[in-house]
Write an enzyme that holds these catalytic residues in place. Structure first.
Site, mmCIF file in Angstrom:
data_model
loop_
_atom_site.group_PDB
_atom_site.id
_atom_site.type_symbol
_atom_site.label_atom_id
_atom_site.label_comp_id
_atom_site.label_asym_id
_atom_site.label_seq_id
_atom_site.Cartn_x
_atom_site.Cartn_y
_atom_site.Cartn_z
ATOM 1 N N ARG A 142 0.865 -1.198 0.000
ATOM 2 C CA ARG A 142 0.000 0.000 0.000
ATOM 3 C C ARG A 142 0.896 1.241 0.000
ATOM 4 O O ARG A 142 0.906 2.006 0.956
ATOM 5 C CB ARG A 142 -0.925 -0.009 1.224
ATOM 6 C CG ARG A 142 -1.638 -1.317 1.508
ATOM 7 C CD ARG A 142 -2.638 -1.729 0.476
ATOM 8 N NE ARG A 142 -3.909 -1.053 0.463
ATOM 9 C CZ ARG A 142 -4.961 -1.342 1.224
ATOM 10 N NH1 ARG A 142 -4.870 -2.269 2.140
ATOM 11 N NH2 ARG A 142 -6.103 -0.711 1.077
ATOM 12 N N GLN B 165 -0.567 2.748 -5.849
ATOM 13 C CA GLN B 165 -2.000 3.048 -5.648
ATOM 14 C C GLN B 165 -2.849 2.650 -6.844
ATOM 15 O O GLN B 165 -3.961 2.163 -6.699
ATOM 16 C CB GLN B 165 -2.189 4.531 -5.344
ATOM 17 C CG GLN B 165 -2.028 4.837 -3.874
ATOM 18 C CD GLN B 165 -2.314 6.279 -3.527
ATOM 19 O OE1 GLN B 165 -2.954 6.979 -4.297
ATOM 20 N NE2 GLN B 165 -1.832 6.714 -2.390
ATOM 21 N N ASP C 58 -3.834 -0.901 -6.697
ATOM 22 C CA ASP C 58 -4.330 -1.342 -5.395
ATOM 23 C C ASP C 58 -5.774 -1.843 -5.496
ATOM 24 O O ASP C 58 -6.737 -1.097 -5.311
ATOM 25 C CB ASP C 58 -4.203 -0.175 -4.413
ATOM 26 C CG ASP C 58 -4.497 -0.577 -2.984
ATOM 27 O OD1 ASP C 58 -5.096 -1.645 -2.777
ATOM 28 O OD2 ASP C 58 -4.127 0.191 -2.085
ATOM 29 N N SER D 62 -8.065 -1.540 -2.428
ATOM 30 C CA SER D 62 -8.698 -0.222 -2.267
ATOM 31 C C SER D 62 -9.823 -0.016 -3.265
ATOM 32 O O SER D 62 -10.894 0.491 -2.909
ATOM 33 C CB SER D 62 -7.662 0.897 -2.449
ATOM 34 O OG SER D 62 -6.805 0.943 -1.351
ATOM 35 N N TYR E 6 -1.807 0.002 9.311
ATOM 36 C CA TYR E 6 -2.916 -0.850 9.775
ATOM 37 C C TYR E 6 -3.069 -0.725 11.289
ATOM 38 O O TYR E 6 -2.204 -0.199 11.977
ATOM 39 C CB TYR E 6 -2.643 -2.311 9.412
ATOM 40 C CG TYR E 6 -2.727 -2.581 7.931
ATOM 41 C CD1 TYR E 6 -3.954 -2.775 7.319
ATOM 42 C CD2 TYR E 6 -1.585 -2.631 7.142
ATOM 43 C CE1 TYR E 6 -4.040 -3.020 5.956
ATOM 44 C CE2 TYR E 6 -1.659 -2.873 5.784
ATOM 45 C CZ TYR E 6 -2.888 -3.073 5.197
ATOM 46 O OH TYR E 6 -2.972 -3.303 3.852
HETATM 47 P P1 NAD Z 1 -8.631 -2.365 6.712
HETATM 48 O O1 NAD Z 1 -9.684 -2.816 5.762
HETATM 49 O O2 NAD Z 1 -7.501 -3.283 7.020
HETATM 50 O O3 NAD Z 1 -9.336 -1.984 8.090
HETATM 51 C C1 NAD Z 1 -10.408 -1.075 8.143
HETATM 52 C C2 NAD Z 1 -10.244 -0.130 9.312
HETATM 53 O O4 NAD Z 1 -10.545 -0.803 10.538
HETATM 54 C C3 NAD Z 1 -8.841 0.438 9.496
HETATM 55 O O5 NAD Z 1 -8.908 1.851 9.360
HETATM 56 C C4 NAD Z 1 -8.443 0.007 10.913
HETATM 57 O O6 NAD Z 1 -7.679 0.996 11.569
HETATM 58 C C5 NAD Z 1 -9.803 -0.175 11.552
HETATM 59 N N1 NAD Z 1 -9.804 -0.993 12.779
HETATM 60 C C6 NAD Z 1 -9.144 -2.142 13.039
HETATM 61 N N2 NAD Z 1 -9.423 -2.577 14.284
HETATM 62 C C7 NAD Z 1 -10.293 -1.696 14.831
HETATM 63 C C8 NAD Z 1 -10.947 -1.602 16.083
HETATM 64 N N3 NAD Z 1 -10.776 -2.506 17.062
HETATM 65 N N4 NAD Z 1 -11.789 -0.561 16.296
HETATM 66 C C9 NAD Z 1 -11.987 0.371 15.332
HETATM 67 N N5 NAD Z 1 -11.389 0.342 14.116
HETATM 68 C C10 NAD Z 1 -10.543 -0.681 13.886
HETATM 69 O O7 NAD Z 1 -8.068 -0.968 6.239
HETATM 70 P P2 NAD Z 1 -7.764 -0.494 4.742
HETATM 71 O O8 NAD Z 1 -8.905 0.223 4.212
HETATM 72 O O9 NAD Z 1 -7.213 -1.643 3.986
HETATM 73 O O10 NAD Z 1 -6.625 0.572 5.023
HETATM 74 C C11 NAD Z 1 -5.478 0.176 5.759
HETATM 75 C C12 NAD Z 1 -4.385 1.222 5.677
HETATM 76 O O11 NAD Z 1 -3.829 1.277 4.389
HETATM 77 C C13 NAD Z 1 -4.827 2.630 5.985
HETATM 78 O O12 NAD Z 1 -3.801 3.262 6.703
HETATM 79 C C14 NAD Z 1 -4.955 3.264 4.669
HETATM 80 O O13 NAD Z 1 -4.837 4.667 4.706
HETATM 81 C C15 NAD Z 1 -3.785 2.630 3.984
HETATM 82 N N6 NAD Z 1 -3.894 2.689 2.540
HETATM 83 C C16 NAD Z 1 -2.831 3.172 1.842
HETATM 84 C C17 NAD Z 1 -2.901 3.218 0.466
HETATM 85 C C18 NAD Z 1 -1.749 3.701 -0.319
HETATM 86 O O14 NAD Z 1 -1.033 4.562 0.087
HETATM 87 N N7 NAD Z 1 -1.540 3.094 -1.479
HETATM 88 C C19 NAD Z 1 -4.022 2.789 -0.192
HETATM 89 C C20 NAD Z 1 -5.085 2.304 0.564
HETATM 90 C C21 NAD Z 1 -5.005 2.238 1.940
#
Ligand code: NAD
Length: 363
Positions: A117, A122, A125, A128, A221
């Site tokens: 990520r 991106q 991804d 996403s 994460y």
């Molecule tokens: P995910 O699907 O793994 O999880 C969803 C959300 O659940 C996360 O925000 C996590 O913090 C939250 N979570 C986990 N346990 C929890 C709890 N007990 N209570 C409340 N919330 C809780 O997340 P995702 O959408 O795959 O994103 C993961 C990370 O990757 C993020 O930091 C996101 O910004 C990042 N990301 C980066 C890029 C990039 O730069 N290419 C692209 C997409 C996502």
């Protein structure tokens, strides 16, 4: 070098790995595309649309690179040959994944879940792009199941208050859910255990619910909560949830069962007619009363945990996924139009899950 596009066979899977427009882009780069007859039908794309785009209809397993959406069945793995490349969702974090079988068969498999990520990746991804679809659709499902309006209405027959919507877990899906609920006129609030998310929540016009727990883990994460934190969180959420008409949960911790955020007692405290949409059904659910894949009514609250929501919007989900795959293939193409992945590239090194020295899967 040819690319094959399979017809998906997983139950309910309506997406296709390559839409005609993106197939045409590959053909334009000198990469012939072979599409299995009927591959696009779930997304309402007929074979002719592919032939018009310059692809041919035939056996996708004859190609050098096989593209798919859902993980292959054992029968489909049997159609792959040593040296062939496979790209798709391969669920590398699932205990029952087929990476070992693919490796034993000599297949060079790329799991889109394992693409790092990072900013550069991106465009590839797929986690996403598909989470965006799921987040949007979760709100549409919630509006459908709700007994109440989302927007505020001022009518001759009286005024209706806007729905209050709480999103628990604000990653990609959660942020899209907040934005979509806002567009529908709801009053939105977001909650996550990663404090940096507060700013993103506010940027889509939602309020930030602060429960004072910081569980930011590695690579952006969340980490799993301790026993004590979990009890504290469940109690605080039990109090907060009472005030919401709609709760959408998307909380995940990589490689772990979904965290339990919404207890049975919290559901019991909600107003009759309220709705919980649990997007974490595939890993057990964020709500104690969730039945994965089902919509149930408990304490007059509707709890729905749809599986594979992106497959319910196959047209746009396939289009976005296709563009992710095109970008990944472009990264593998050399100047002669041959697909020759360079494993010094961290994206390809991480995505390829069957190499002799398998990379640690960071998803
Ligand atoms: P995910 O699907 O793994 O999880 C969803 C959300 O659940 C996360 O925000 C996590 O913090 C939250 N979570 C986990 N346990 C929890 C709890 N007990 N209570 C409340 N919330 C809780 O997340 P995702 O959408 O795959 O994103 C993961 C990370 O990757 C993020 O930091 C996101 O910004 C990042 N990301 C980066 C890029 C990039 O730069 N290419 C692209 C997409 C996502």
């Amino acid at each position: 070098m040819t690319v094959g596009v399979v017809r998906e066979t997983a139950p309910g899977e309506r997406r296709v790995a390559l839409v005609p427009k993106v197939a045409a882009a590959l053909v334009g780069k000198g990469v012939p595309v072979v599409v299995e007859s009927g591959a696009g039908l779930g997304a309402l794309i007929p074979d002719e649309a592919y032939t018009e785009a310059g692809a041919t209809i035939g056996d996708p397993y004859s190609a050098d690179v096989v593209l798919r959406v859902s993980p292959p069945s054992d029968e489909e793995i049997g159609k792959l040959r040593s040296g062939q490349k496979l790209i798709g969702f391969l669920a590398p974090r699932n205990a029952d994944n087929q990476i070992g079988t693919l490796r034993a068969a000599g297949v060079e498999a790329y799991a889109v879940e394992a693409i790092p990520r990072i900013s550069r990746a991106q465009v590839m991804d797929a986690l996403s792009s598909q989470a965006n679809v799921a987040g949007y659709k979760s709100v549409v499902v919630a509006a459908d199941l709700s007994t109440r309006f989302f927007p505020m209405l001022t009518t001759a027959a009286g005024t209706v208050k806007p729905a209050t919507v709480l999103v628990l877990g604000v990653g990609v899906a959660g942020l899209q859910a907040l934005a979509t609920a806002k567009r529908l006129g709801g009053r939105t609030t977001g909650y996550d255990v990663r404090p940096e998310v507060a700013e993103q929540v506010r940027s889509v016009g939602a309020q930030w619910l602060d429960l004072g727990i910081d569980a930011a883990g590695e690579g952006g994460y969340a980490r799993e909560l301790t026993e004590e934190e979990r009890a504290q969180q469940q109690q605080a959420l039990e109090d907060a949830i009472k005030g919401f008409d709609v709760v959408i949960t998307t909380a995940l911790v990589p490689g772990r069962p979904a965290p339990r955020l919404v207890t049975a007692a919290a559901v019991e405290g909600m107003k009759p007619g309220s709705v919980v949409i649990d997007l974490a059904g595939e890993t057990g659910g964020n709500c104690e009363l969730t039945e994965p894949g089902e919509t149930v009514v408990k304490h007059d609250v509707t709890i729905s945990a749809p599986l594979n929501l992106p497959a319910t919007m196959p047209e746009h989900a396939s289009e976005l996924y296709s563009k992710n795959l095109l970008a990944l293939i472009e990264l593998m193409l050399d100047e002669n139009g041959a697909i020759t992945p360079d494993f010094d590239d961290e994206v390809l090194a991480a995505a390829c899950v069957t190499r002799d020295t398998p990379q640690e899967v960071k998803v």
